[in-house]
Write a protein that holds these residues in place. Structure first.
Motif, mmCIF file in Angstrom:
data_model
loop_
_atom_site.group_PDB
_atom_site.id
_atom_site.type_symbol
_atom_site.label_atom_id
_atom_site.label_comp_id
_atom_site.label_asym_id
_atom_site.label_seq_id
_atom_site.Cartn_x
_atom_site.Cartn_y
_atom_site.Cartn_z
ATOM 1 N N PRO A 28 0.826 -1.205 0.000
ATOM 2 C CA PRO A 28 0.000 0.000 0.000
ATOM 3 C C PRO A 28 0.866 1.264 0.000
ATOM 4 O O PRO A 28 1.926 1.284 0.631
ATOM 5 C CB PRO A 28 -0.779 -0.098 1.318
ATOM 6 C CG PRO A 28 -0.692 -1.522 1.731
ATOM 7 C CD PRO A 28 0.603 -2.034 1.173
ATOM 8 N N HIS A 29 0.418 2.270 -0.727
ATOM 9 C CA HIS A 29 1.128 3.543 -0.798
ATOM 10 C C HIS A 29 0.234 4.649 -0.257
ATOM 11 O O HIS A 29 -0.929 4.757 -0.653
ATOM 12 C CB HIS A 29 1.512 3.859 -2.252
ATOM 13 C CG HIS A 29 2.574 2.973 -2.801
ATOM 14 N ND1 HIS A 29 3.880 3.354 -2.888
ATOM 15 C CD2 HIS A 29 2.528 1.712 -3.281
ATOM 16 C CE1 HIS A 29 4.602 2.384 -3.420
ATOM 17 N NE2 HIS A 29 3.794 1.368 -3.653
ATOM 18 N N SER A 30 0.767 5.451 0.620
ATOM 19 C CA SER A 30 -0.034 6.531 1.212
ATOM 20 C C SER A 30 -0.505 7.520 0.147
ATOM 21 O O SER A 30 -1.591 8.081 0.249
ATOM 22 C CB SER A 30 0.742 7.251 2.313
ATOM 23 O OG SER A 30 1.924 7.830 1.790
ATOM 24 N N SER A 31 0.279 7.719 -0.886
ATOM 25 C CA SER A 31 -0.111 8.661 -1.936
ATOM 26 C C SER A 31 -1.299 8.157 -2.758
ATOM 27 O O SER A 31 -1.919 8.918 -3.490
ATOM 28 C CB SER A 31 1.076 8.944 -2.857
ATOM 29 O OG SER A 31 1.457 7.759 -3.533
ATOM 30 N N LEU A 32 -1.615 6.871 -2.629
ATOM 31 C CA LEU A 32 -2.754 6.286 -3.350
ATOM 32 C C LEU A 32 -3.915 5.996 -2.409
ATOM 33 O O LEU A 32 -4.801 5.201 -2.724
ATOM 34 C CB LEU A 32 -2.326 4.986 -4.047
ATOM 35 C CG LEU A 32 -1.190 5.097 -5.052
ATOM 36 C CD1 LEU A 32 -0.834 3.722 -5.595
ATOM 37 C CD2 LEU A 32 -1.544 6.045 -6.181
#
Length: 51
Positions: A28-32
């Motif tokens: 998981p990516h915080s920007s997404l």
């Protein structure tokens, strides 16, 4: 102290490629919005279809 992490360049390239694939597809990516890039791509494709 000299520490060798990989026994060969091929081994290093294989490990780095695996890490990169995991990072770019499964984590998981915080920007997404804390979803994986794969989930994000699926979400965008579904939104595009609905439009």
């Amino acid at each position: 102290m000299n520490e060798t992490l990989f026994s060969s360049l091929t081994q290093a390239r294989t490990a780095i490629t695996a890490w990169k694939e995991d990072y770019n597809r499964n984590r998981p990516h915080s920007s997404l919005g804390n979803i994986t890039p794969s989930e994000f791509a699926m979400k965008m494709a579904m939104e595009k279809q609905a439009a």
